[in-house]
Structures are given as structure tokens and as C-alpha cells.
Design a protein around this motif. Structure first.
Motif, PDB file in Angstrom:
ATOM      1  N   GLN A  57     -30.416  62.857 -51.805  1.00 44.75           N
ATOM      2  CA  GLN A  57     -31.168  63.013 -50.569  1.00 44.75           C
ATOM      3  C   GLN A  57     -32.414  63.861 -50.794  1.00 44.75           C
ATOM      4  OE1 GLN A  57     -30.871  61.680 -47.682  1.00 44.75           O
ATOM      5  NE2 GLN A  57     -28.755  61.151 -47.225  1.00 44.75           N
ATOM      6  N   ALA A  58     -32.249  64.961 -51.507  1.00 47.59           N
ATOM      7  CA  ALA A  58     -33.387  65.842 -51.766  1.00 47.59           C
ATOM      8  C   ALA A  58     -34.463  65.128 -52.567  1.00 47.59           C
ATOM      9  CB  ALA A  58     -32.909  67.095 -52.510  1.00 47.59           C
ATOM     10  N   GLY A 100     -31.361  61.423 -63.517  1.00 52.21           N
ATOM     11  CA  GLY A 100     -30.532  62.607 -63.342  1.00 52.21           C
ATOM     12  C   GLY A 100     -29.071  62.252 -63.532  1.00 52.21           C
ATOM     13  N   VAL A 101     -28.335  63.073 -64.270  1.00 48.69           N
ATOM     14  CA  VAL A 101     -26.918  62.802 -64.536  1.00 48.69           C
ATOM     15  C   VAL A 101     -26.086  64.024 -64.186  1.00 48.69           C
ATOM     16  CG1 VAL A 101     -27.494  61.181 -66.370  1.00 48.69           C
ATOM     17  CG2 VAL A 101     -27.037  63.568 -66.961  1.00 48.69           C
ATOM     18  N   ASP A 102     -24.778  63.784 -64.027  1.00 47.07           N
ATOM     19  CA  ASP A 102     -23.856  64.894 -63.735  1.00 47.07           C
ATOM     20  C   ASP A 102     -22.526  64.714 -64.447  1.00 47.07           C
ATOM     21  OD1 ASP A 102     -22.670  62.853 -62.347  1.00 47.07           O
ATOM     22  OD2 ASP A 102     -22.775  63.796 -60.380  1.00 47.07           O
ATOM     23  N   PRO A 131     -26.207  73.998 -61.859  1.00 39.30           N
ATOM     24  CA  PRO A 131     -26.570  74.833 -60.707  1.00 39.30           C
ATOM     25  C   PRO A 131     -26.218  76.295 -60.952  1.00 39.30           C
ATOM     26  CG  PRO A 131     -25.306  72.894 -60.042  1.00 39.30           C
ATOM     27  CD  PRO A 131     -25.183  72.999 -61.534  1.00 39.30           C
ATOM     28  N   PRO A 132     -27.066  77.208 -60.504  1.00 44.06           N
ATOM     29  CA  PRO A 132     -26.734  78.636 -60.618  1.00 44.06           C
ATOM     30  C   PRO A 132     -25.614  78.985 -59.663  1.00 44.06           C
ATOM     31  CG  PRO A 132     -28.716  78.334 -59.305  1.00 44.06           C
ATOM     32  CD  PRO A 132     -28.369  76.979 -59.856  1.00 44.06           C
ATOM     33  N   LEU A 133     -24.888  80.046 -59.956  1.00 49.01           N
ATOM     34  CA  LEU A 133     -23.831  80.501 -59.063  1.00 49.01           C
ATOM     35  C   LEU A 133     -24.435  81.056 -57.776  1.00 49.01           C
ATOM     36  CD1 LEU A 133     -21.446  82.343 -61.534  1.00 49.01           C
ATOM     37  CD2 LEU A 133     -21.116  80.098 -60.499  1.00 49.01           C
ATOM     38  N   GLU A 146     -30.967  74.902 -66.318  1.00 47.17           N
ATOM     39  CA  GLU A 146     -30.290  75.630 -65.258  1.00 47.17           C
ATOM     40  C   GLU A 146     -31.136  75.562 -64.001  1.00 47.17           C
ATOM     41  OE1 GLU A 146     -28.334  80.058 -64.360  1.00 47.17           O
ATOM     42  OE2 GLU A 146     -29.156  79.567 -66.342  1.00 47.17           O
ATOM     43  N   GLY A 147     -30.544  75.123 -62.913  1.00 45.86           N
ATOM     44  CA  GLY A 147     -31.279  75.008 -61.668  1.00 45.86           C
ATOM     45  C   GLY A 147     -30.562  74.094 -60.697  1.00 45.86           C
ATOM     46  N   ILE A 148     -31.019  74.087 -59.456  1.00 51.36           N
ATOM     47  CA  ILE A 148     -30.445  73.211 -58.430  1.00 51.36           C
ATOM     48  C   ILE A 148     -30.854  71.777 -58.755  1.00 51.36           C
ATOM     49  CG2 ILE A 148     -30.439  72.658 -55.966  1.00 51.36           C
ATOM     50  CD1 ILE A 148     -31.076  75.625 -55.455  1.00 51.36           C
ATOM     51  N   PRO A 149     -29.902  70.857 -58.923  1.00 51.71           N
ATOM     52  CA  PRO A 149     -30.224  69.509 -59.400  1.00 51.71           C
ATOM     53  C   PRO A 149     -31.344  68.812 -58.639  1.00 51.71           C
ATOM     54  CG  PRO A 149     -27.856  69.839 -59.432  1.00 51.71           C
ATOM     55  CD  PRO A 149     -28.438  71.059 -58.772  1.00 51.71           C
ATOM     56  N   GLY A 150     -31.317  68.860 -57.310  1.00 52.73           N
ATOM     57  CA  GLY A 150     -32.361  68.205 -56.538  1.00 52.73           C
ATOM     58  C   GLY A 150     -33.736  68.765 -56.845  1.00 52.73           C
TER      59      GLY A 150
END
Length: 339
Positions: A305-306, A188-190, A220-222, A268-272
Motif C-alpha cells: 500500500q505504501a 521487494g522481498v520478505d 524493519p527496526p524494532l 535496515e529500514g521500514i520496507p515501504g
């Protein structure tokens, strides 16, 4: 105790490695839980692949609320009782590993002569951090025992990775028995430098395992509190920019790892949640110790953590360090302007 022998503290004369706990080995935290037994088995298989030794470590301490209620004599007796219990936990763990040698036909484990077991006194997380100074890898189960003590033991897998001096792997229960797995390592990258370090480690792990590497960047979605900025954000343009940057990162990796099969994905989505989903068919998931986030990323980061707590695959957490290979990343295309 070394394998089935005496404790490490009693072996200074015949074990030169006593002065440097964990030196050159894969160190596994053992607490008697099924998760820690799985972690030991995974570490033994990883040690066979890397041609390394394994050090299984059981750490114990007298709980404060017990010690304060004891006089000195009774506390000494209780300490001896705890030590005997810890030694038995390690004997049982080594016996479980020996059982798996005969039952798990498609996994190669390091030989018994390369597995040592040590009892230590003190906080479990602190002990593993001390071992990490000289270890090649620290391995832990994803959670400890259940109930109140489980919350304490389970916290070790959260406390160690952000402070360890080497990479750490958190192994979920049943990792070696998974059958629905693809030959892929996921990272996973950011866009941060720590993510680039994670990419380098992920490329190395994929190459060593003869797997392809999948680089995933989640947008991440708004949230409701961010809705007011939606008009100023062109999501398609942001996604396009992210794809351009991640593809440039893949070119950079192929330069340093010739012949590596690299694929990229921007979702598109919450990274964890995205990485947990990716873990369902991955052999290994890799993440950094912290990303771009503010206070939530100060230690390990909410995404890491997730993933640690919910991943279906072992999770390797990359420590922060220096690597000169990151210096030429900009030669291969656009990248975030700052971290």
C-alpha cells in the motif's frame, strides 16, 4: 465506444471480443484525471513493447444518494447524461494519447488501430476486476480526481490489485517523462513464497526491458513496543542470514533466467519506505499482493500500500498463483523454513 466509435454494448455484431472483455489486452482504467491519462499513455507504450492491444475503460454509476432522490423517469435521463459524459471523457483521453504521439519523440506507442475505448456501468473496481479475468495486464493511475470523489476513485488502485486475476500496474503521474532513471527493475522481498513469485515476474520484466534486477530485503527496526525482545536478537546475525538467503535466491533466478544481471541488497529500514526510496531511480518496482504480516497483510499488505501511493516509478503487483519454478528454490541454498 471503440476508439472513437460506438460503445462496446452496441458493437456485438462486429466485435467478437465483446463476449470476453479485456481478452489478451492491456486494460486501462480511465476517469479523466491527469493520473489516468498518464496511465493510458504508459499502457500504450507497454502495449507497443509487448505487441498487444489496449482497452481503455470508463466506468460510471449513479451515486446512491442521487438515485434515491429521483423518480424513475428522471433517473433514466440522468443515466443517459452520465453515459454521454463518460464517452466524452474517453474521447478526451484518446485525443490526449494522440497528442503525445506527436510530442513524445523518445517513446513508441501502440498504433491507434490497436486502442479501443469502452464505457461500462457499475463500480470502477468491480469493472476492472471483471476485465482482469481475461486481460494480460490491468493499468491504473495512482490516484483519481481530487476532493471527495478523488478519495473514491483513488481507492480503486488499492482495491483492484489484491483481487485481480492478472498482474496490475499502478502508474504515478509523469512516469513517461522521468529522465533520472537507471536501467534497473526493483523487487521487494520478505522471504515468503509470494515474494518468490514476485522475483520470477521481476526477472521476466528486467529481462524483457534489458535491465538489471535489484532484489531488496528490508529488516524493519524494532519499535518501542518490541524493545523488550532486543536482547534476544542479534541484528548482525539476522542480517547475515538474510544476505545468505537473498543471495541464494539470486542464484535460483540466474538458473531460470540465464544471463540476467542480478544484484541483491539487505538494508535496515521500514520496507515501504525502503522501496519508495529505491523507486526514485527504478524503471519499475514489483511487489506481491501480501507478505508475512498478519491482519495488515490480509489484502494488499501495508508495504505494498505504501509503495503504491508513494512510488516514483510504476508499481507492478503480482497476483498469487502457482508456478512450478518455486519448487526447486531450496536447491540453490538456504531459505526461510515456512511462510
Amino acid at each position: 465506444m471503440a476508439a472513437q466509435n460506438a460503445p462496446r454494448e452496441d458493437r456485438a455484431s462486429d466485435d467478437l471480443r465483446r463476449e470476453t472483455p479485456g481478452a489478451g489486452a492491456i486494460v486501462v482504467g480511465v476517469d479523466g484525471s491527469e493520473q489516468s491519462l498518464d496511465a493510458l499513455a504508459w499502457a500504450a507504450a507497454e502495449a507497443a513493447r509487448r505487441d498487444l492491444e489496449v482497452e481503455a475503460v470508463m466506468s460510471y454509476a449513479i451515486p446512491t444518494f442521487v438515485a434515491t432522490a429521483m423518480d424513475a423517469g428522471y433517473a433514466a435521463l440522468d443515466d443517459e447524461s452520465l453515459r454521454r459524459g463518460a464517452e466524452q471523457v474517453l474521447r478526451d483521453a484518446l485525443a490526449d494519447l494522440e497528442r503525445r504521439r506527436g510530442e513524445v519523440a523518445d517513446v513508441t506507442f501502440v498504433g491507434p488501430d490497436k486502442v479501443r475505448a469502452y464505457v461500462e456501468t457499475g463500480d470502477a473496481a468491480g469493472t476492472l476486476l471483471e476485465y482482469s479475468r481475461n486481460a494480460k495486464l490491468i493499468v491504473m493511475g495512482s490516484r483519481g480526481r481530487g476532493g471527495f470523489m478523488g478519495r473514491i476513485l483513488g481507492s480503486v488502485s488499492s482495491a483492484v490489485p489484491p483481487h485481480a486475476h492478472c498482474a496490475t500496474v499502478v502508474v504515478p503521474k509523469g512516469s513517461l517523462e522521468r529522465s533520472d532513471v537507471d536501467d534497473v527493475v526493483v523487487v521487494g522481498v520478505d522471504g515468503s513464497e509470494r515474494a518468490r513469485l514476485a522475483m520470477l515476474d521481476a526477472a521476466r520484466e528486467a529481462e524483457a526491458r534489458d535491465c538489471r534486477l535489484r532484489i531488496v530485503w528490508a529488516l524493519p527496526p524494532l519499535t518501542g513496543t518490541q524493545a523488550w525482545v532486543s536482547a534476544a536478537i542479534d541484528y548482525e546475525a539476522v542480517m547475515a542470514e538474510m544476505r545468505e538467503q537473498i543471495d541464494a535466491g539470486a542464484l535460483w533466478l540466474r538458473h531460470h533466467f540465464t544471463g540476467l544481471d542480478v544484484e541483491t541488497a539487505v538494508v535496515e529500514g521500514i520496507p515501504g519506505q525502503v522501496l519508495v526510496k529505491e523507486s526514485e531511480r527504478a524503471r519499475l518496482v514489483i511487489t506481491g499482493t501480501r507478505g508475512r504480516g498478519g491482519f495488515a497483510g490480509v489484502l494488499l499488505g501495508s508495504t505494498s500500500q505504501a509503495v503504491l501511493h508513494h512510488s516514483k516509478a510504476p508499481v507492478l503487483v503480482v497476483p498469487n498463483r502457482k508456478d512450478r519454478r518455486v519448487e526447486n528454490r531450496a536447491d540453490f541454498g538456504p531459505m526461510p523454513s515456512d511462510d
